[in-house]
Scaffold this active site. Structure first.
Site, PDB file in Angstrom:
ATOM      1  N   PRO A   1      -4.981  26.791  -4.009  1.00  0.00           N
ATOM      2  CA  PRO A   1      -6.166  27.495  -4.846  1.00  0.00           C
ATOM      3  C   PRO A   1      -6.737  26.376  -5.634  1.00  0.00           C
ATOM      4  O   PRO A   1      -5.975  25.606  -6.373  1.00  0.00           O
ATOM      5  CB  PRO A   1      -5.163  28.414  -5.916  1.00  0.00           C
ATOM      6  CG  PRO A   1      -3.894  27.906  -5.838  1.00  0.00           C
ATOM      7  CD  PRO A   1      -3.546  27.269  -4.630  1.00  0.00           C
TER       8      PRO A   1
ATOM      9  N   CYS B   1      -1.123  24.911 -13.643  1.00  0.00           N
ATOM     10  CA  CYS B   1      -2.477  24.186 -14.113  1.00  0.00           C
ATOM     11  C   CYS B   1      -2.106  23.798 -15.650  1.00  0.00           C
ATOM     12  O   CYS B   1      -1.871  24.366 -16.654  1.00  0.00           O
ATOM     13  CB  CYS B   1      -3.524  25.429 -14.123  1.00  0.00           C
ATOM     14  SG  CYS B   1      -5.105  24.751 -14.783  1.00  0.00           S
TER      15      CYS B   1
ATOM     16  N   GLY C   1      -4.163  20.359  -0.801  1.00  0.00           N
ATOM     17  CA  GLY C   1      -5.327  20.642  -1.878  1.00  0.00           C
ATOM     18  C   GLY C   1      -6.595  19.913  -1.375  1.00  0.00           C
ATOM     19  O   GLY C   1      -7.208  20.321  -0.143  1.00  0.00           O
TER      20      GLY C   1
END
Length: 346
Positions: free
Chosen positions: A31, A113, A247
Site C-alpha cells: 500500500p 507508517c 513497493g
C-alpha cells in the site's frame, strides 16, 4: 469476491510448488499513499492475475466521517486488501465490517507508517510500542468479519529495536489478538528525525532478522517487505518466507509483474507484452473518461511500463506533456506508444 476471483483462489490453493507454504500470498504490492489508487490497481491486475493488491492506507476517520466513498474499487482488482489506519478498536471494527460487506478479501492494519501526521493520529509505526492495543484492534475486527485480518509492521521503532522487542510484539498480537498473518518491513522506523522517505531508505535492511522471526513463529503466515527489486530477489526471499511484498519497484517498473503468474503460481499462459497491456487499458480508460476522470489520473501509473527500453523516455515525456490537457484520450497513449521502436517485440 467475484466468481473469477474465487476460481483463481481455488486454482492457486490446489497448486503445489516449492515457493512458500501459503500460495495465495506469495507476492503482493505494498500500500503506497497517493500511488496505489484504484486506477493503479486495475493496471497492475492486467499485468498479473494472482499478485495480491493493497489499497492505499485509509483512515477510520475518513471512512466514518468523510464525504467521499473511500472504499470504492473495481471488481477486477481481487484479490484485494484494504489497509486501515487507526487505533480505536470500535472504529476499526466498524470500518472492517463495512469493508467486508463491500467485498474486500482481507483487512490489514497499518503498524508501519512513520510520518508525523500518522503519529499525531496515534496509528502507524508508533503502535509498535503498544502491542496490547494492537491486539485489541485486531481482535475487535476479527469479531465482526469472516475475512482475514493481518498486520503490516516494522522490525522496531527508535531505540526499541531489539529482537526481543520484535518477538514480544508478534507474540502479543498473535496470541491476544488472534492475528495469524504479518508482513514485516525489514527496517526499523525512526519516529522523529527522519521523513517517511528517509525511513524507507536510511535505516538498514535486516532480512536475516525477519527470516529468524518466521523460524521462531512457524505457525504464522509471514511476508517480507523492503528493498525488493527483482524476480530473483523475490524467489530468494520465498525460500525463507511465505510471501514477499514489493513497493516502489513494482510502481516504477510495473513490468516486473509480467512473469509473476508463470514463475510463482505456475500458470500456463503467455507473458503479456507491454503493448498488449497498454491496449488492454483502453476500454477501462474510455469508461473512466466518460465518468469525468482525467486521463492523467490513470496514465501517471503507466509511465514506468517501458522502463529500460528504447523509447521509454519519449513514452514518459509524451504522456506527461499531454495527458493533463482537457479532452485528452487514448490517442495520447497511442501516440506515446509510437515512440517505442516498432521493430521491438515488447
Amino acid at each position: 469476491m467475484t466468481d473469477t476471483a474465487v476460481v483463481m483462489n481455488e486454482q492457486s490453493n490446489n497448486e503445489q510448488t516449492q515457493l512458500g507454504q501459503y500460495p495465495d500470498c506469495r507476492l503482493s504490492i505494498a500500500p503506497m499513499l497517493d500511488w496505489t489508487d484504484r486506477h493503479c490497481r486495475y493496471f497492475h491486475r492486467l499485468i498479473s492475475e494472482r499478485t495480491q493488491l493493497y489499497t492505499e492506507m485509509v483512515t477510520t476517520g475518513a471512512i466514518i466521517h468523510g464525504k467521499g466513498d473511500y472504499l470504492a474499487y473495481n471488481e477486477e482488482e481481487h484479490p484485494l486488501v484494504l489497509q486501515l489506519g487507526g487505533s480505536n478498536p470500535a472504529e476499526l471494527a466498524q470500518c472492517a465490517k463495512l469493508a467486508a460487506e463491500r467485498g474486500y478479501d482481507e483487512i490489514n492494519l497499518n503498524v508501519g507508517c512513520p510520518s508525523d501526521r500518522v503519529q499525531n493520529g496515534r496509528f502507524g509505526a508508533c503502535l509498535m510500542g503498544e502491542a496490547d492495543l494492537v491486539a485489541q484492534c485486531v481482535s475487535a475486527m476479527r469479531e465482526v468479519v469472516d475475512i482475514p485480518v493481518s498486520v503490516k509492521t516494522r522490525i522496531g521503532i527508535d531505540d526499541q529495536d531489539s529482537y526481543e522487542f520484535l518477538t514480544d510484539f508478534i507474540r502479543i498480537v498473535s496470541e491476544k489478538g488472534g492475528c495469524e498473518d504479518f508482513t514485516i518491513h525489514a527496517r526499523k522506523a525512526w519516529l522523529s528525525g527522519l521523513s517517511p522517505k528517509e525511513n524507507r531508505e536510511i535505516p538498514p535492511l535486516d532480512y536475516p532478522r525477519v527470516y529468524q522471526l518466521k523460524q521462531d513463529f512457524p505457525h504464522l503466515t509471514m511476508g517480507i517487505n523492503g528493498g525488493v527489486k527483482t524476480m530473483a530477489e523475490i524467489e530468494a526471499h520465498l525460500q525463507h518466507m511465505d510471501g514477499v511484498m514489493v513497493g516502489r519497484e513494482a510502481y516504477q517498473n510495473p513490468y516486473l509483474l509480467a512473469e509473476v503468474d508463470q514463475r510463482l503460481y505456475g500458470l500456463d499462459k503467455p507473458v503479456k507484452k507491454r503493448r498488449e497491456i497498454v491496449e488492454a487499458m483502453f476500454p477501462y480508460i474510455e469508461r473512466e473518461l466518460a465518468k469525468g476522470t482525467y486521463l492523467n489520473h490513470i496514465s501517471r501509473h503507466m509511465l514506468g511500463l517501458f522502463q529500460n527500453m528504447p523509447g521509454a523516455r519519449q513514452w514518459r515525456r509524451h504522456i506527461s506533456e499531454n495527458a493533463h490537457k482537457p479532452g485528452s484520450g487514448i490517442e495520447v497513449l497511442e501516440q506515446a506508444m509510437a515512440k517505442i521502436p516498432a521493430h521491438l517485440d515488447v
